[in-house]
Design a protein around this motif. Sequence first.
Motif, PDB file in Angstrom:
ATOM      1  N   ARG A 103       0.840  -1.214   0.000  1.00  0.00           N
ATOM      2  CA  ARG A 103       0.000   0.000   0.000  1.00  0.00           C
ATOM      3  C   ARG A 103       0.870   1.257   0.000  1.00  0.00           C
ATOM      4  O   ARG A 103       0.626   2.203  -0.757  1.00  0.00           O
ATOM      5  CB  ARG A 103      -0.927  -0.020   1.220  1.00  0.00           C
ATOM      6  N   LEU A 104       1.911   1.258   0.837  1.00  0.00           N
ATOM      7  CA  LEU A 104       2.828   2.398   0.881  1.00  0.00           C
ATOM      8  C   LEU A 104       3.555   2.548  -0.451  1.00  0.00           C
ATOM      9  O   LEU A 104       3.751   3.654  -0.940  1.00  0.00           O
ATOM     10  CB  LEU A 104       3.822   2.251   2.040  1.00  0.00           C
ATOM     11  N   MET A 105       3.940   1.445  -1.043  1.00  0.00           N
ATOM     12  CA  MET A 105       4.602   1.473  -2.351  1.00  0.00           C
ATOM     13  C   MET A 105       3.680   2.112  -3.387  1.00  0.00           C
ATOM     14  O   MET A 105       4.095   2.991  -4.144  1.00  0.00           O
ATOM     15  CB  MET A 105       4.978   0.056  -2.785  1.00  0.00           C
ATOM     16  N   MET A 106       2.420   1.691  -3.403  1.00  0.00           N
ATOM     17  CA  MET A 106       1.461   2.232  -4.370  1.00  0.00           C
ATOM     18  C   MET A 106       1.230   3.727  -4.142  1.00  0.00           C
ATOM     19  O   MET A 106       1.214   4.511  -5.097  1.00  0.00           O
ATOM     20  CB  MET A 106       0.139   1.461  -4.285  1.00  0.00           C
ATOM     21  N   GLU A 107       1.046   4.111  -2.883  1.00  0.00           N
ATOM     22  CA  GLU A 107       0.807   5.518  -2.578  1.00  0.00           C
ATOM     23  C   GLU A 107       2.009   6.379  -2.942  1.00  0.00           C
ATOM     24  O   GLU A 107       1.860   7.480  -3.481  1.00  0.00           O
ATOM     25  CB  GLU A 107       0.446   5.699  -1.101  1.00  0.00           C
ATOM     26  N   SER A 108       3.218   5.889  -2.652  1.00  0.00           N
ATOM     27  CA  SER A 108       4.416   6.677  -2.957  1.00  0.00           C
ATOM     28  C   SER A 108       4.652   6.755  -4.467  1.00  0.00           C
ATOM     29  O   SER A 108       5.043   7.805  -4.986  1.00  0.00           O
ATOM     30  CB  SER A 108       5.639   6.140  -2.217  1.00  0.00           C
ATOM     31  N   GLU A 109       4.404   5.665  -5.184  1.00  0.00           N
ATOM     32  CA  GLU A 109       4.554   5.696  -6.642  1.00  0.00           C
ATOM     33  C   GLU A 109       3.564   6.668  -7.271  1.00  0.00           C
ATOM     34  O   GLU A 109       3.907   7.396  -8.213  1.00  0.00           O
ATOM     35  CB  GLU A 109       4.389   4.300  -7.227  1.00  0.00           C
ATOM     36  N   ALA A 110       2.340   6.694  -6.765  1.00  0.00           N
ATOM     37  CA  ALA A 110       1.335   7.616  -7.293  1.00  0.00           C
ATOM     38  C   ALA A 110       1.735   9.067  -7.029  1.00  0.00           C
ATOM     39  O   ALA A 110       1.650   9.917  -7.920  1.00  0.00           O
ATOM     40  CB  ALA A 110      -0.030   7.314  -6.677  1.00  0.00           C
ATOM     41  N   LEU A 111       2.193   9.345  -5.820  1.00  0.00           N
ATOM     42  CA  LEU A 111       2.591  10.717  -5.478  1.00  0.00           C
ATOM     43  C   LEU A 111       3.825  11.142  -6.277  1.00  0.00           C
ATOM     44  O   LEU A 111       3.942  12.298  -6.677  1.00  0.00           O
ATOM     45  CB  LEU A 111       2.845  10.838  -3.980  1.00  0.00           C
ATOM     46  N   ALA A 112       4.739  10.220  -6.530  1.00  0.00           N
ATOM     47  CA  ALA A 112       5.956  10.531  -7.272  1.00  0.00           C
ATOM     48  C   ALA A 112       5.657  10.963  -8.710  1.00  0.00           C
ATOM     49  O   ALA A 112       6.490  11.629  -9.339  1.00  0.00           O
ATOM     50  CB  ALA A 112       6.901   9.332  -7.277  1.00  0.00           C
ATOM     51  N   GLN A 113       4.482  10.614  -9.224  1.00  0.00           N
ATOM     52  CA  GLN A 113       4.102  11.010 -10.587  1.00  0.00           C
ATOM     53  C   GLN A 113       3.795  12.510 -10.671  1.00  0.00           C
ATOM     54  O   GLN A 113       3.856  13.094 -11.736  1.00  0.00           O
ATOM     55  CB  GLN A 113       2.888  10.206 -11.060  1.00  0.00           C
ATOM     56  N   MET A 114       3.486  13.111  -9.529  1.00  0.00           N
ATOM     57  CA  MET A 114       3.172  14.529  -9.489  1.00  0.00           C
ATOM     58  C   MET A 114       4.482  15.324  -9.534  1.00  0.00           C
ATOM     59  O   MET A 114       5.451  14.943  -8.867  1.00  0.00           O
ATOM     60  CB  MET A 114       2.411  14.833  -8.189  1.00  0.00           C
ATOM     61  N   PRO A 115       4.552  16.401 -10.290  1.00  0.00           N
ATOM     62  CA  PRO A 115       5.776  17.208 -10.326  1.00  0.00           C
ATOM     63  C   PRO A 115       6.162  17.719  -8.934  1.00  0.00           C
ATOM     64  O   PRO A 115       5.290  18.046  -8.120  1.00  0.00           O
ATOM     65  CB  PRO A 115       5.420  18.378 -11.254  1.00  0.00           C
ATOM     66  N   LEU A 116       7.463  17.798  -8.674  1.00  0.00           N
ATOM     67  CA  LEU A 116       7.964  18.206  -7.373  1.00  0.00           C
ATOM     68  C   LEU A 116       7.388  19.549  -6.938  1.00  0.00           C
ATOM     69  O   LEU A 116       6.915  19.679  -5.806  1.00  0.00           O
ATOM     70  CB  LEU A 116       9.502  18.288  -7.404  1.00  0.00           C
ATOM     71  N   GLU A 117       7.412  20.530  -7.781  1.00  0.00           N
ATOM     72  CA  GLU A 117       6.897  21.856  -7.408  1.00  0.00           C
ATOM     73  C   GLU A 117       5.428  21.791  -7.007  1.00  0.00           C
ATOM     74  O   GLU A 117       5.001  22.489  -6.093  1.00  0.00           O
ATOM     75  CB  GLU A 117       7.105  22.866  -8.546  1.00  0.00           C
ATOM     76  N   GLN A 118       4.667  20.974  -7.676  1.00  0.00           N
ATOM     77  CA  GLN A 118       3.247  20.842  -7.344  1.00  0.00           C
ATOM     78  C   GLN A 118       3.081  20.162  -5.989  1.00  0.00           C
ATOM     79  O   GLN A 118       2.194  20.494  -5.221  1.00  0.00           O
ATOM     80  CB  GLN A 118       2.524  20.047  -8.435  1.00  0.00           C
ATOM     81  N   ARG A 119       3.953  19.191  -5.691  1.00  0.00           N
ATOM     82  CA  ARG A 119       3.896  18.530  -4.388  1.00  0.00           C
ATOM     83  C   ARG A 119       4.296  19.485  -3.274  1.00  0.00           C
ATOM     84  O   ARG A 119       3.717  19.448  -2.195  1.00  0.00           O
ATOM     85  CB  ARG A 119       4.809  17.292  -4.367  1.00  0.00           C
ATOM     86  N   LEU A 120       5.321  20.297  -3.528  1.00  0.00           N
ATOM     87  CA  LEU A 120       5.812  21.201  -2.485  1.00  0.00           C
ATOM     88  C   LEU A 120       4.912  22.408  -2.269  1.00  0.00           C
ATOM     89  O   LEU A 120       4.804  22.911  -1.162  1.00  0.00           O
ATOM     90  CB  LEU A 120       7.232  21.676  -2.823  1.00  0.00           C
ATOM     91  N   HIS A 121       4.266  22.856  -3.358  1.00  0.00           N
ATOM     92  CA  HIS A 121       3.421  24.058  -3.284  1.00  0.00           C
ATOM     93  C   HIS A 121       2.088  23.775  -3.960  1.00  0.00           C
ATOM     94  O   HIS A 121       1.798  24.310  -5.033  1.00  0.00           O
ATOM     95  CB  HIS A 121       4.141  25.239  -3.962  1.00  0.00           C
ATOM     96  N   PRO A 122       1.239  22.947  -3.336  1.00  0.00           N
ATOM     97  CA  PRO A 122      -0.009  22.530  -3.990  1.00  0.00           C
ATOM     98  C   PRO A 122      -0.973  23.676  -4.259  1.00  0.00           C
ATOM     99  O   PRO A 122      -1.800  23.592  -5.153  1.00  0.00           O
ATOM    100  CB  PRO A 122      -0.614  21.526  -3.015  1.00  0.00           C
ATOM    101  N   ASP A 123      -0.870  24.776  -3.513  1.00  0.00           N
ATOM    102  CA  ASP A 123      -1.813  25.891  -3.695  1.00  0.00           C
ATOM    103  C   ASP A 123      -1.301  26.948  -4.654  1.00  0.00           C
ATOM    104  O   ASP A 123      -1.977  27.934  -4.909  1.00  0.00           O
ATOM    105  CB  ASP A 123      -2.125  26.535  -2.329  1.00  0.00           C
ATOM    106  N   ALA A 124      -0.080  26.751  -5.164  1.00  0.00           N
ATOM    107  CA  ALA A 124       0.517  27.795  -6.040  1.00  0.00           C
ATOM    108  C   ALA A 124      -0.069  27.736  -7.437  1.00  0.00           C
ATOM    109  O   ALA A 124      -0.573  26.792  -7.903  1.00  0.00           O
ATOM    110  CB  ALA A 124       2.026  27.603  -6.112  1.00  0.00           C
TER     111      ALA A 124
END
Length: 148
Positions: free
Chosen positions: A127-148
Amino acid sequence: MGGGADKLYDERFVHFIVLFNTDRDYFECHEVMEELWLEEGRNLLYQGLLQAAVGLHHWRNENFSGAVKLFKQADSKLVQYPDEQMGIDLRRLRADVAGSLALLVGEEDRLLAPAFAPFRLVITDERLMMESEALAQMPLEQRLHPDA
Protein backbone atom coordinates in the motif's frame (compact mmCIF):
# COMPACT_ATOMS: atom_id res chain seq x y z
CA MET A 1 -4.75 8.20 -4.16
CA GLY A 2 -8.09 7.30 -2.62
CA GLY A 3 -10.37 9.21 -0.29
CA GLY A 4 -9.60 10.01 3.35
CA ALA A 5 -11.00 6.91 5.08
CA ASP A 6 -9.12 4.36 2.98
CA LYS A 7 -5.69 5.97 3.41
CA LEU A 8 -3.38 4.01 5.63
CA TYR A 9 -0.49 6.49 5.68
CA ASP A 10 -0.45 10.21 6.35
CA GLU A 11 0.19 12.03 3.07
CA ARG A 12 3.15 13.84 4.64
CA PHE A 13 4.75 10.49 5.48
CA VAL A 14 4.24 9.31 1.89
CA HIS A 15 5.65 12.60 0.63
CA PHE A 16 8.70 12.10 2.87
CA ILE A 17 9.26 8.69 1.25
CA VAL A 18 9.04 10.21 -2.24
CA LEU A 19 11.35 13.09 -1.38
CA PHE A 20 13.85 10.63 0.11
CA ASN A 21 13.78 7.89 -2.53
CA THR A 22 12.80 9.63 -5.76
CA ASP A 23 13.84 13.26 -5.45
CA ARG A 24 16.71 12.76 -2.98
CA ASP A 25 15.74 16.16 -1.58
CA TYR A 26 16.78 15.59 2.00
CA PHE A 27 16.22 19.21 3.03
CA GLU A 28 12.58 19.04 1.96
CA CYS A 29 12.32 15.67 3.72
CA HIS A 30 13.04 17.55 6.92
CA GLU A 31 10.50 20.26 6.15
CA VAL A 32 7.73 17.74 5.40
CA MET A 33 8.46 15.34 8.26
CA GLU A 34 9.03 17.90 11.00
CA GLU A 35 5.39 19.00 10.94
CA LEU A 36 4.18 15.40 11.19
CA TRP A 37 6.75 14.59 13.89
CA LEU A 38 5.56 17.49 16.06
CA GLU A 39 1.90 16.70 15.43
CA GLU A 40 2.44 13.05 16.42
CA GLY A 41 3.90 13.97 19.81
CA ARG A 42 7.54 13.86 18.73
CA ASN A 43 7.34 10.25 17.60
CA LEU A 44 10.83 8.71 17.83
CA LEU A 45 10.44 6.70 14.62
CA TYR A 46 9.63 9.84 12.66
CA GLN A 47 12.53 11.60 14.36
CA GLY A 48 14.93 8.80 13.42
CA LEU A 49 13.77 8.89 9.80
CA LEU A 50 14.09 12.66 9.78
CA GLN A 51 17.61 12.47 11.23
CA ALA A 52 18.70 9.93 8.61
CA ALA A 53 17.52 12.33 5.89
CA VAL A 54 19.29 15.29 7.48
CA GLY A 55 22.43 13.17 7.83
CA LEU A 56 22.35 12.62 4.06
CA HIS A 57 21.73 16.34 3.50
CA HIS A 58 24.81 17.22 5.57
CA TRP A 59 26.93 14.58 3.85
CA ARG A 60 25.93 15.80 0.37
CA ASN A 61 26.92 19.32 1.45
CA GLU A 62 30.26 18.07 2.83
CA ASN A 63 29.34 18.80 6.44
CA PHE A 64 30.85 15.49 7.51
CA SER A 65 30.73 16.13 11.27
CA GLY A 66 27.04 17.10 10.98
CA ALA A 67 26.34 13.94 9.00
CA VAL A 68 28.03 11.76 11.63
CA LYS A 69 26.11 13.46 14.45
CA LEU A 70 22.74 13.01 12.71
CA PHE A 71 23.41 9.40 11.67
CA LYS A 72 24.34 8.51 15.27
CA GLN A 73 21.17 10.18 16.54
CA ALA A 74 19.08 8.41 13.89
CA ASP A 75 20.55 5.05 14.84
CA SER A 76 19.79 5.59 18.53
CA LYS A 77 16.11 6.13 17.64
CA LEU A 78 15.71 3.46 14.95
CA VAL A 79 17.25 0.68 17.07
CA GLN A 80 14.21 0.91 19.35
CA TYR A 81 11.87 -0.40 16.64
CA PRO A 82 11.32 -3.83 15.05
CA ASP A 83 12.92 -4.65 11.72
CA GLU A 84 9.76 -3.61 9.86
CA GLN A 85 7.68 -0.64 10.93
CA MET A 86 5.33 1.73 9.09
CA GLY A 87 5.96 -0.11 5.83
CA ILE A 88 9.73 0.44 5.93
CA ASP A 89 12.53 -2.11 6.29
CA LEU A 90 14.20 -0.60 9.35
CA ARG A 91 16.76 -3.40 9.52
CA ARG A 92 18.04 -2.31 6.10
CA LEU A 93 17.88 1.36 7.09
CA ARG A 94 19.88 0.73 10.28
CA ALA A 95 22.45 -1.17 8.19
CA ASP A 96 22.64 1.71 5.69
CA VAL A 97 23.09 4.25 8.49
CA ALA A 98 25.82 2.07 10.04
CA GLY A 99 27.49 1.70 6.64
CA SER A 100 27.43 5.46 6.16
CA LEU A 101 28.99 5.98 9.58
CA ALA A 102 31.71 3.45 8.70
CA LEU A 103 32.54 5.47 5.57
CA LEU A 104 32.53 8.78 7.44
CA VAL A 105 34.48 7.78 10.55
CA GLY A 106 37.86 6.09 10.41
CA GLU A 107 40.06 4.51 13.05
CA GLU A 108 40.20 6.31 16.40
CA ASP A 109 37.08 8.28 15.43
CA ARG A 110 39.01 10.22 12.78
CA LEU A 111 36.56 12.03 10.51
CA LEU A 112 36.89 11.11 6.84
CA ALA A 113 35.59 12.87 3.72
CA PRO A 114 34.23 10.13 1.45
CA ALA A 115 32.22 10.70 -1.71
CA PHE A 116 28.49 11.05 -1.08
CA ALA A 117 26.79 7.65 -1.11
CA PRO A 118 23.02 7.97 -0.70
CA PHE A 119 20.76 5.09 0.22
CA ARG A 120 17.05 4.47 -0.20
CA LEU A 121 14.28 3.59 2.19
CA VAL A 122 13.21 0.04 1.37
CA ILE A 123 9.42 -0.14 1.34
CA THR A 124 7.93 -3.41 2.57
CA ASP A 125 4.23 -2.54 2.41
CA GLU A 126 2.46 -2.76 -0.94
CA ARG A 127 0.00 0.00 0.00
CA LEU A 128 2.83 2.40 0.88
CA MET A 129 4.60 1.47 -2.35
CA MET A 130 1.46 2.23 -4.37
CA GLU A 131 0.81 5.52 -2.58
CA SER A 132 4.42 6.68 -2.96
CA GLU A 133 4.55 5.70 -6.64
CA ALA A 134 1.33 7.62 -7.29
CA LEU A 135 2.59 10.72 -5.48
CA ALA A 136 5.96 10.53 -7.27
CA GLN A 137 4.10 11.01 -10.59
CA MET A 138 3.17 14.53 -9.49
CA PRO A 139 5.78 17.21 -10.33
CA LEU A 140 7.96 18.21 -7.37
CA GLU A 141 6.90 21.86 -7.41
CA GLN A 142 3.25 20.84 -7.34
CA ARG A 143 3.90 18.53 -4.39
CA LEU A 144 5.81 21.20 -2.49
CA HIS A 145 3.42 24.06 -3.28
CA PRO A 146 -0.01 22.53 -3.99
CA ASP A 147 -1.81 25.89 -3.70
CA ALA A 148 0.52 27.79 -6.04
